[in-house]
Write a protein that holds these residues in place. Structure first.
Motif, PDB file in Angstrom:
ATOM      1  N   TRP A 102      49.996 -86.249 -57.563  1.00 27.39           N
ATOM      2  CA  TRP A 102      50.921 -86.723 -58.593  1.00 27.39           C
ATOM      3  C   TRP A 102      52.272 -87.086 -58.017  1.00 27.39           C
ATOM      4  O   TRP A 102      53.223 -87.339 -58.736  1.00 27.39           O
ATOM      5  CB  TRP A 102      51.111 -85.651 -59.675  1.00 27.39           C
ATOM      6  CG  TRP A 102      49.826 -85.119 -60.146  1.00 27.39           C
ATOM      7  CD1 TRP A 102      48.942 -85.723 -61.007  1.00 27.39           C
ATOM      8  CD2 TRP A 102      49.208 -83.903 -59.731  1.00 27.39           C
ATOM      9  NE1 TRP A 102      47.830 -84.940 -61.145  1.00 27.39           N
ATOM     10  CE2 TRP A 102      47.969 -83.816 -60.382  1.00 27.39           C
ATOM     11  CE3 TRP A 102      49.574 -82.874 -58.882  1.00 27.39           C
ATOM     12  CZ2 TRP A 102      47.101 -82.752 -60.210  1.00 27.39           C
ATOM     13  CZ3 TRP A 102      48.722 -81.813 -58.704  1.00 27.39           C
ATOM     14  CH2 TRP A 102      47.495 -81.761 -59.379  1.00 27.39           C
ATOM     15  N   GLY A 103      52.401 -87.072 -56.731  1.00 28.15           N
ATOM     16  CA  GLY A 103      53.679 -87.350 -56.085  1.00 28.15           C
ATOM     17  C   GLY A 103      54.102 -86.160 -55.253  1.00 28.15           C
ATOM     18  O   GLY A 103      53.357 -85.197 -55.087  1.00 28.15           O
ATOM     19  N   VAL A 104      55.316 -86.219 -54.766  1.00 20.54           N
ATOM     20  CA  VAL A 104      55.821 -85.163 -53.897  1.00 20.54           C
ATOM     21  C   VAL A 104      56.645 -84.177 -54.723  1.00 20.54           C
ATOM     22  O   VAL A 104      57.556 -84.581 -55.454  1.00 20.54           O
ATOM     23  CB  VAL A 104      56.688 -85.752 -52.765  1.00 20.54           C
ATOM     24  CG1 VAL A 104      57.296 -84.647 -51.920  1.00 20.54           C
ATOM     25  CG2 VAL A 104      55.850 -86.691 -51.906  1.00 20.54           C
ATOM     26  N   PHE A 105      56.304 -82.905 -54.599  1.00 17.83           N
ATOM     27  CA  PHE A 105      57.084 -81.856 -55.244  1.00 17.83           C
ATOM     28  C   PHE A 105      58.211 -81.463 -54.299  1.00 17.83           C
ATOM     29  O   PHE A 105      57.983 -81.203 -53.116  1.00 17.83           O
ATOM     30  CB  PHE A 105      56.218 -80.628 -55.535  1.00 17.83           C
ATOM     31  CG  PHE A 105      55.359 -80.778 -56.746  1.00 17.83           C
ATOM     32  CD1 PHE A 105      55.748 -80.254 -57.964  1.00 17.83           C
ATOM     33  CD2 PHE A 105      54.151 -81.458 -56.665  1.00 17.83           C
ATOM     34  CE1 PHE A 105      54.951 -80.407 -59.087  1.00 17.83           C
ATOM     35  CE2 PHE A 105      53.347 -81.605 -57.781  1.00 17.83           C
ATOM     36  CZ  PHE A 105      53.751 -81.078 -58.990  1.00 17.83           C
ATOM     37  N   THR A 106      59.430 -81.433 -54.836  1.00 17.36           N
ATOM     38  CA  THR A 106      60.589 -81.008 -54.066  1.00 17.36           C
ATOM     39  C   THR A 106      61.330 -79.942 -54.855  1.00 17.36           C
ATOM     40  O   THR A 106      61.189 -79.843 -56.082  1.00 17.36           O
ATOM     41  CB  THR A 106      61.541 -82.174 -53.762  1.00 17.36           C
ATOM     42  OG1 THR A 106      61.938 -82.778 -54.990  1.00 17.36           O
ATOM     43  CG2 THR A 106      60.889 -83.206 -52.869  1.00 17.36           C
ATOM     44  N   ARG A 107      62.098 -79.149 -54.152  1.00 16.51           N
ATOM     45  CA  ARG A 107      62.890 -78.109 -54.806  1.00 16.51           C
ATOM     46  C   ARG A 107      63.898 -78.780 -55.711  1.00 16.51           C
ATOM     47  O   ARG A 107      64.604 -79.714 -55.313  1.00 16.51           O
ATOM     48  CB  ARG A 107      63.586 -77.281 -53.731  1.00 16.51           C
ATOM     49  CG  ARG A 107      64.308 -76.069 -54.236  1.00 16.51           C
ATOM     50  CD  ARG A 107      63.343 -74.932 -54.607  1.00 16.51           C
ATOM     51  NE  ARG A 107      64.089 -73.793 -55.047  1.00 16.51           N
ATOM     52  CZ  ARG A 107      64.505 -72.817 -54.266  1.00 16.51           C
ATOM     53  NH1 ARG A 107      64.189 -72.826 -52.976  1.00 16.51           N
ATOM     54  NH2 ARG A 107      65.216 -71.839 -54.746  1.00 16.51           N
ATOM     55  N   ASP A 143      59.146 -70.450 -53.784  1.00 13.76           N
ATOM     56  CA  ASP A 143      58.382 -70.309 -52.554  1.00 13.76           C
ATOM     57  C   ASP A 143      57.433 -71.503 -52.393  1.00 13.76           C
ATOM     58  O   ASP A 143      56.560 -71.727 -53.230  1.00 13.76           O
ATOM     59  CB  ASP A 143      57.588 -69.003 -52.604  1.00 13.76           C
ATOM     60  CG  ASP A 143      56.764 -68.789 -51.365  1.00 13.76           C
ATOM     61  OD1 ASP A 143      55.566 -69.147 -51.412  1.00 13.76           O
ATOM     62  OD2 ASP A 143      57.304 -68.286 -50.374  1.00 13.76           O
ATOM     63  N   ALA A 144      57.610 -72.260 -51.321  1.00 12.87           N
ATOM     64  CA  ALA A 144      56.816 -73.481 -51.118  1.00 12.87           C
ATOM     65  C   ALA A 144      55.326 -73.186 -51.018  1.00 12.87           C
ATOM     66  O   ALA A 144      54.504 -73.931 -51.572  1.00 12.87           O
ATOM     67  CB  ALA A 144      57.283 -74.209 -49.871  1.00 12.87           C
TER      68      ALA A 144
END
Length: 145
Positions: A12-17, A47-48
């Motif tokens: 779904w795309g890139v997850f970023t903080r 937490d990544a």
């Protein structure tokens, strides 16, 4: 001062903080990861590795998105009805309540937030949310502001 956090690729795309920059330049760092897509996708952990481990919960949601949507809107209508709603009321809510965000929490709970697309069901600035437990059962229906 730039912030460097893990970037978690997904289908779904890139997850970023998630961060917010205030008008004075201060940067607030939030305790979740987000993907900038529609609906907004949130993984409620800082937490990544835990965020990446929760992505299969999103996959399960998207495999049956329409069913989750219907169960959520039915739960909203039932929560605010004084008697068993008619099927037309349930159908109307399914159409009028638009999914705005999907939030996955540690443990696998899923929280769906909705916008009232016609403004006839909830006061301006208020939106319904439905919390499902890890097994997919409705746990709570709330109205947030």
């Amino acid at each position: 001062m730039p912030y460097e956090f893990a970037r978690i690729p997904s289908e779904w795309g890139v997850f970023t903080r998630a961060t917010t920059t205030l008008t004075d330049g201060e940067v607030l760092v939030h305790n979740w990861y987000a993907a900038d897509v529609e609906p907004e996708l949130l993984v409620r952990t800082s937490d990544a590795a835990e965020a990446a481990a929760l992505l299969p919960v999103l996959s399960a949601f998207f495999e049956e998105r329409a069913a989750w949507h219907r169960r959520a809107t039915d739960a909203i209508v039932r929560r605010f009805s004084e008697s068993e709603p008619e099927s037309a009321e349930l159908d109307e809510a399914e159409s009028d309540l638009v999914l705005s965000s999907v939030e996955v929490q540690p443990g696998g709970d899923v929280l769906l937030h909705f916008d009232d697309s016609c403004g006839q069901h909830f006061m301006h600035g208020h939106w319904p949310a439905v919390r499902f437990d890890a097994s997919g059962s409705v746990m709570e229906v709330t109205v947030e502001a």
